[in-house]
Design an enzyme around this catalytic site. Structure first.
Site, PDB file in Angstrom:
ATOM      1  CB  SER A 133       4.184   5.325  -6.052  1.00  0.00           C
ATOM      2  OG  SER A 133       3.504   5.487  -7.276  1.00  0.00           O
ATOM      3  CE1 TYR A 146      -1.008   5.742  -3.894  1.00  0.00           C
ATOM      4  CE2 TYR A 146       0.280   6.652  -5.701  1.00  0.00           C
ATOM      5  CZ  TYR A 146      -0.055   5.590  -4.881  1.00  0.00           C
ATOM      6  OH  TYR A 146       0.566   4.374  -5.050  1.00  0.00           O
TER       7      TYR A 146
HETATM    8  P1  NAD Z   1      -3.692  -3.253  -1.884  1.00  0.00           P
HETATM    9  O1  NAD Z   1      -4.954  -2.463  -1.845  1.00  0.00           O
HETATM   10  O2  NAD Z   1      -3.668  -4.567  -2.594  1.00  0.00           O
HETATM   11  O3  NAD Z   1      -3.130  -3.468  -0.411  1.00  0.00           O
HETATM   12  C1  NAD Z   1      -3.169  -2.442   0.547  1.00  0.00           C
HETATM   13  C2  NAD Z   1      -2.878  -3.029   1.899  1.00  0.00           C
HETATM   14  O4  NAD Z   1      -2.923  -1.974   2.864  1.00  0.00           O
HETATM   15  C3  NAD Z   1      -3.899  -4.076   2.349  1.00  0.00           C
HETATM   16  O5  NAD Z   1      -3.242  -5.061   3.104  1.00  0.00           O
HETATM   17  C4  NAD Z   1      -4.842  -3.264   3.226  1.00  0.00           C
HETATM   18  O6  NAD Z   1      -5.561  -4.042   4.168  1.00  0.00           O
HETATM   19  C5  NAD Z   1      -3.851  -2.344   3.899  1.00  0.00           C
HETATM   20  N1  NAD Z   1      -4.464  -1.145   4.440  1.00  0.00           N
HETATM   21  C6  NAD Z   1      -5.335  -0.301   3.826  1.00  0.00           C
HETATM   22  N2  NAD Z   1      -5.706   0.674   4.664  1.00  0.00           N
HETATM   23  C7  NAD Z   1      -5.051   0.448   5.838  1.00  0.00           C
HETATM   24  C8  NAD Z   1      -5.019   1.100   7.101  1.00  0.00           C
HETATM   25  N3  NAD Z   1      -5.734   2.203   7.322  1.00  0.00           N
HETATM   26  N4  NAD Z   1      -4.233   0.589   8.062  1.00  0.00           N
HETATM   27  C9  NAD Z   1      -3.508  -0.549   7.843  1.00  0.00           C
HETATM   28  N5  NAD Z   1      -3.496  -1.204   6.679  1.00  0.00           N
HETATM   29  C10 NAD Z   1      -4.254  -0.712   5.689  1.00  0.00           C
HETATM   30  O7  NAD Z   1      -2.618  -2.259  -2.533  1.00  0.00           O
HETATM   31  P2  NAD Z   1      -1.202  -2.478  -3.224  1.00  0.00           P
HETATM   32  O8  NAD Z   1      -1.361  -2.125  -4.659  1.00  0.00           O
HETATM   33  O9  NAD Z   1      -0.587  -3.777  -2.840  1.00  0.00           O
HETATM   34  O10 NAD Z   1      -0.409  -1.263  -2.575  1.00  0.00           O
HETATM   35  C11 NAD Z   1       0.588  -1.421  -1.594  1.00  0.00           C
HETATM   36  C12 NAD Z   1       1.501  -0.208  -1.651  1.00  0.00           C
HETATM   37  O11 NAD Z   1       2.100  -0.114  -2.929  1.00  0.00           O
HETATM   38  C13 NAD Z   1       0.788   1.126  -1.419  1.00  0.00           C
HETATM   39  O12 NAD Z   1       1.595   1.983  -0.621  1.00  0.00           O
HETATM   40  C14 NAD Z   1       0.663   1.683  -2.821  1.00  0.00           C
HETATM   41  O13 NAD Z   1       0.574   3.083  -2.828  1.00  0.00           O
HETATM   42  C15 NAD Z   1       1.948   1.194  -3.436  1.00  0.00           C
HETATM   43  N6  NAD Z   1       1.951   1.161  -4.895  1.00  0.00           N
HETATM   44  C16 NAD Z   1       1.060   0.399  -5.566  1.00  0.00           C
HETATM   45  C17 NAD Z   1       1.091   0.408  -6.951  1.00  0.00           C
HETATM   46  C18 NAD Z   1       0.150  -0.408  -7.776  1.00  0.00           C
HETATM   47  O14 NAD Z   1       0.133  -0.220  -8.999  1.00  0.00           O
HETATM   48  N7  NAD Z   1      -0.617  -1.332  -7.192  1.00  0.00           N
HETATM   49  C19 NAD Z   1       2.037   1.187  -7.627  1.00  0.00           C
HETATM   50  C20 NAD Z   1       2.911   1.960  -6.891  1.00  0.00           C
HETATM   51  C21 NAD Z   1       2.871   1.940  -5.520  1.00  0.00           C
END
Ligand code: NAD
Length: 251
Positions: A133, A146
């Site tokens: 991130s 986080y």
């Molecule tokens: P999201 O909430 O859309 O997806 C999260 C996924 O993780 C889902 O498939 C969920 O079922 C799964 N998950 C949650 N808890 C879990 C657990 N205990 N065990 C197994 N699976 C689990 O989120 P996203 O935005 O797609 O985020 C994905 C990654 O990207 C994360 O690591 C997040 O920190 C990172 N990220 C997101 C953003 C953003 O702006 N959305 C920015 C930077 C980094």
């Protein structure tokens, strides 16, 4: 279809960024293994769409990770992507949320990597991609767990990259800014509370304020970056932390 014959495990791939990465790897021929939670019918439809296996393992639980890694087959491409967020001042931060965020956003990657790596080393080829991130590089208030976990995964990425540098395995992080996914949408109410703001103020003055392009990153953009990291031309991209944040961390 340069990934035909490769098996890719994408954690947290039932939603958001992970799903887009899984789709992009599948489009290049990879056999995809999905992981994550969600509606049973929607997951069944994803399994059909991507001809994929699915593990609903809770990656905050080490035994569940070990069972998934033992059953998912030899993994050539490991994408550590599952993650969660919680927004609160540190002196009000719920202890169980801290523990879960560190377990999911950081320790789960340690476990999947240690379990996937022996087969990659044996084959002399592997790709490990960690969704970090912008918060692996800079901080924001009220996101202590986080930010700590994401800085941790940046360090883990560099360490493993050095350990496997001569084994045909690369280890890199992708660091998105704000991507419009459920993870971002769900943090808006708590951010409204922590900062005393309206929904519109949070979107414009907190989220997009960070991103100089004033544009949310799309999950598919990250899928394309992950595909590039799997290419032979990327064999010397190792230990890198690739920002895709509209210039946020250039500031
Ligand atoms: P999201 O909430 O859309 O997806 C999260 C996924 O993780 C889902 O498939 C969920 O079922 C799964 N998950 C949650 N808890 C879990 C657990 N205990 N065990 C197994 N699976 C689990 O989120 P996203 O935005 O797609 O985020 C994905 C990654 O990207 C994360 O690591 C997040 O920190 C990172 N990220 C997101 C953003 C953003 O702006 N959305 C920015 C930077 C980094």
């Amino acid at each position: 279809m340069f990934l035909t014959g490769k098996r890719a495990l994408v954690t947290g791939s039932t939603s958001g960024i992970g799903l887009a990465v899984a789709r992009a790897l599948h489009a290049e021929g990879a056999d995809v293994v999905l992981n994550g939670f969600g509606d049973a019918d929607e997951i069944a439809a994803l399994k059909d769409e991507l001809y994929a296996d699915h593990w609903d393992s809770d990656l905050t639980d080490v035994a569940a990770i070990e069972a998934m890694m033992a059953g998912a087959g030899e993994i050539d491409i490991l994408v550590n992507n599952a993650g969660m967020q919680h927004v609160a001042p540190i002196d009000e931060f719920p202890v169980d949320k801290w523990d879960k965020i560190i377990a999911l956003n950081l320790s789960a990657a340690f476990h999947t990597i240690r379990l996937a790596l022996p087969a990659m080393k044996e084959k002399g080829w592997g790709r490990i991609i960690n969704t970090a991130s912008a918060h692996s590089l800079v901080a924001s208030p009220f996101k202590s767990a986080y930010v700590a976990a994401k800085h941790g995964i940046a360090g883990l990425t560099k360490t493993v990259a050095l350990e496997v540098a001569e084994k045909g395995v690369t280890v890199n992080a992708i660091s998105p800014g704000y991507v419009w996914t459920p993870l971002v949408e769900n943090q808006i109410p708590d951010t409204m509370k922590a900062r005393g703001m309206s929904r519109e103020q949070v979107i414009n003055d907190v989220l997009l304020a960070k991103q100089p392009t004033k544009d949310f990153v799309q999950p598919e953009d990250i899928g394309a970056m992950a595909v590039f990291l799997c290419r032979d031309e990327a064999r010397n991209v190792n230990g890198a932390n690739w920002s895709i944040d509209g210039g946020w961390t250039a500031d």
